[in-house]
Design an enzyme around this catalytic site. Structure first.
Site, PDB file in Angstrom:
ATOM      1  N   ASP A   1     101.628  -7.126  55.020  1.00  0.00           N
ATOM      2  CA  ASP A   1     100.639  -7.930  55.742  1.00  0.00           C
ATOM      3  C   ASP A   1     101.287  -8.523  56.988  1.00  0.00           C
ATOM      4  O   ASP A   1     102.409  -9.040  56.932  1.00  0.00           O
ATOM      5  CB  ASP A   1     100.106  -9.041  54.835  1.00  0.00           C
ATOM      6  CG  ASP A   1      98.871  -9.690  55.425  1.00  0.00           C
ATOM      7  OD1 ASP A   1      97.768  -9.150  55.214  1.00  0.00           O
ATOM      8  OD2 ASP A   1      99.017 -10.721  56.123  1.00  0.00           O
ATOM      9  N   ASN A  31      95.308 -13.179  67.096  1.00  0.00           N
ATOM     10  CA  ASN A  31      94.017 -12.819  67.689  1.00  0.00           C
ATOM     11  C   ASN A  31      93.454 -13.970  68.511  1.00  0.00           C
ATOM     12  O   ASN A  31      92.918 -13.761  69.610  1.00  0.00           O
ATOM     13  CB  ASN A  31      93.014 -12.453  66.586  1.00  0.00           C
ATOM     14  CG  ASN A  31      93.042 -10.971  66.261  1.00  0.00           C
ATOM     15  OD1 ASN A  31      93.491 -10.168  67.077  1.00  0.00           O
ATOM     16  ND2 ASN A  31      92.574 -10.616  65.078  1.00  0.00           N
ATOM     17  N   GLU A  33      94.563  -6.771  58.468  1.00  0.00           N
ATOM     18  CA  GLU A  33      95.940  -6.598  58.937  1.00  0.00           C
ATOM     19  C   GLU A  33      96.860  -6.217  57.781  1.00  0.00           C
ATOM     20  O   GLU A  33      98.063  -6.426  57.836  1.00  0.00           O
ATOM     21  CB  GLU A  33      96.416  -7.874  59.637  1.00  0.00           C
ATOM     22  CG  GLU A  33      96.619  -9.089  58.751  1.00  0.00           C
ATOM     23  CD  GLU A  33      95.362  -9.935  58.530  1.00  0.00           C
ATOM     24  OE1 GLU A  33      94.237  -9.393  58.612  1.00  0.00           O
ATOM     25  OE2 GLU A  33      95.526 -11.146  58.271  1.00  0.00           O
ATOM     26  N   ASP A  41      94.303  -5.641  68.189  1.00  0.00           N
ATOM     27  CA  ASP A  41      94.170  -4.227  67.787  1.00  0.00           C
ATOM     28  C   ASP A  41      95.416  -3.446  68.186  1.00  0.00           C
ATOM     29  O   ASP A  41      95.911  -2.600  67.439  1.00  0.00           O
ATOM     30  CB  ASP A  41      92.945  -3.592  68.463  1.00  0.00           C
ATOM     31  CG  ASP A  41      91.638  -4.062  67.822  1.00  0.00           C
ATOM     32  OD1 ASP A  41      91.724  -4.755  66.774  1.00  0.00           O
ATOM     33  OD2 ASP A  41      90.564  -3.734  68.354  1.00  0.00           O
TER      34      ASP A  41
END
Lengths: 202, 327
Positions: free
Chosen positions: B191, B199, B235, B208
């Protein structure tokens, strides 16, 4: 149903003659030496058959089937795992075809290979026992082992199975196939009678 | 309505010439008895010229050994023979159009040889020749569609790693195989740390991009071709490691952690450093273990949470046996 050692030996010999014929036809196609042999022949009752007995474990099995009719009737199938079929076809075609293209050719090619092997085994039997057979055209099918084997053992008219384990070597690589001949009890009696006549002659 | 035998014969002759595949009847010496219209259209040899000839003379070309053997066998053993267009590339000189632009460019065809006993001639062999070019091109189109669709379903559109759908299928398959064959199986859950904060700080397009970069790095760091990396969701990534022991899985996880660290991707709002890091949870199953597929997955997930709780940017292990309960 128990056959004598002598009868089983005679059958094994017959099928090895057939295997030799099939190998010669396959060698013509491949343009390289193909070796086929039948190390053993076994009899089973339909209810004793499963993928383990047939030494076939795979997600899918392919089968090529022909019905032979003569003094007695034999339904014959060549069974193989799809992985082996792909390998066999790849070895037969050599480098002419990409591996990813093989899937589309596999069925037709295996139908032909099965036809060659089944015809060779039954023609060897016909020659040796002085009888003759006629046959249907080969039919190809592929499914999960349970379905393929279930279809074979579901035929109540043909409770006796003759199983041949066949070794095939193409370009030094070994594969295995399993041939199943299934017969009615009456056909088995006829086969045994013809075998005995043959054994008396030799 | 009365029909005479000769009218019936004429009718059959018309049908014989009209069918859309090649039909040749030969006697036991392989001399041509009948040669239908399809044959004329695709060889240029008219029926009167072919009849009475050997097959080689009728075709005006040497025939390959495999075809000659097959014909011999069909007539000798009286058993039907098939010749696929796969193992024989155009054994007979038949052409889609005449004259052929290139004589080597034969129509792909499949052949069926059927021995027949027919009263005026005794044992004969019926040769049926079918054009396989259409089925070949149709199969190619279908195969291309199938390949494209399965690639799309298997691939995660953003990171180009395997998709969650592929993971579910492959994991189940590998777990069953490990159980059946008595081999080991390990799982790593990965993770990206503080990804929501990333973000929020840099925007979703940048997020992304980071996911894609991390995925590529993880993929490149996996050495064994049997190990599969999939995007598990958001993620989170998962790695399936067939036949891999606990200490090896831990070493691989540590290698993955270091590989992401080496990327040195800046992350100003990371809670534990100033760059992108990952937390990893490992779980491994031994051949004799009683755990099931879901328990192995849950332990790997619990190990990941433990890594998060342990300060992130680290690897933790959980034993699936702990979930399996007493024997």
């Amino acid at each position: 149903m128990a056959l004598s050692e002598q009868q089983l030996d005679a059958l094994t010999e017959i099928f090895n003659i057939g295997a030799g014929r099939a190998a010669s036809s396959l060698s013509d196609i491949v343009g390289d030496e193909v070796l086929l042999s039948v190390p053993r022949v076994e009899f089973y009752r339909a209810n004793e058959i499963n993928a383990g007995v047939l030494s076939l474990s795979s997600a899918r099995l392919g089968s090529v089937k022909q019905q032979f009719r003569g003094p007695f009737t034999i339904a014959a199938s060549l069974l193989f795992t799809e992985e082996r079929a792909l390998e066999i076809v790849q070895e037969m075609l050599g480098s002419q075809v990409q591996r990813e293209d093989l899937v589309e050719y596999e069925q037709e090619a295996m139908c032909e290979v099965g036809n060659i092997i089944l015809n060779a085994c039954l023609s060897a039997m016909a020659d040796t026992l002085h009888i003759s057979f006629e046959s249907t055209l080969p039919e190809y099918a592929s499914d999960t082992p349970d379905v393929v084997i279930g279809r074979i053992v579901a035929d109540p008219d043909n409770p006796v199975m003759l199983i041949l384990h066949m070794n095939m070597t193409i370009e030094k690589r070994r594969s295995q196939g399993t041939l199943i001949f299934w017969l009615s009890s009456a056909s088995l009696d006829q086969l045994v009678q013809h075998l005995d006549q043959f054994l008396q002659r030799v | 309505m009365e029909t005479t035998a000769s009218e019936v014969e004429t009718a059959w002759a018309v049908i014989f010439d009209a069918v859309s595949f090649g039909l040749v009847l030969v006697d036991a010496d392989q001399r041509v008895l009948r040669w239908n219209g399809w044959m004329t259209r695709h060889t240029g040899v008219a029926s009167p010229a072919a009849i009475g000839q050997s097959l080689t003379d009728a075709f005006g070309a040497a025939l390959p050994a495999s075809f000659v053997t097959a014909m011999g066998n069909a007539l000798r053993y009286k058993l039907p023979v098939v010749l696929s267009n796969v193992l024989h590339r155009g054994p007979l000189p038949v052409y889609a159009g005449l004259p052929p632009a290139n004589p080597a460019d034969r129509m792909p065809h499949a052949i069926t040889l059927t021995p027949l006993q027919i009263s005026p001639w005794g044992w004969c062999c019926l040769i049926q020749i079918t054009d396989s070019s259409r089925s070949i091109s149709r199969e190619k189109v279908l195969q291309r569609h199938t390949d494209r669709l399965s690639r799309e379903v298997m691939t995660d559109s953003l990171t180009r790693t395997f998709s969650r759908g592929f993971f579910d299928q492959f994991y189940h398959q590998e777990f069953t195989r490990a159980r059946r064959q008595g081999t080991r199986l390990a799982l790593i859950m990965v993770d990206v740390d503080y990804f929501k904060a990333y973000n929020d700080e840099y925007g979703h397009p940048a997020g992304d991009k980071v996911l894609t970069t991390v995925a590529q790095k993880l993929q490149g760091a996996l050495m064994r071709s049997t190990d599969k990396l999939a995007r598990y969701g958001g993620e989170e990534f998962a790695v399936i490691l067939p036949d891999c022991a606990q200490h090896n899985a831990m070493a691989i996880a540590e290698h993955l952690r270091q590989a992401v660290l080496d990327l040195k991707l800046p992350h100003s709002r990371s809670g534990n450093s100033n760059q992108i890091t990952v937390s990893l949870g490992v779980s491994a199953m031994l051949p004799g273990d009683r755990c099931d597929a879901a328990q192995l997955l849950i332990s790997a997930d619990q190990a990941l949470y433990a890594a998060k709780a342990h300060g992130r940017n680290c690897v933790q292990y959980r034993d699936p046996q702990a979930l399996a309960g007493p024997p």
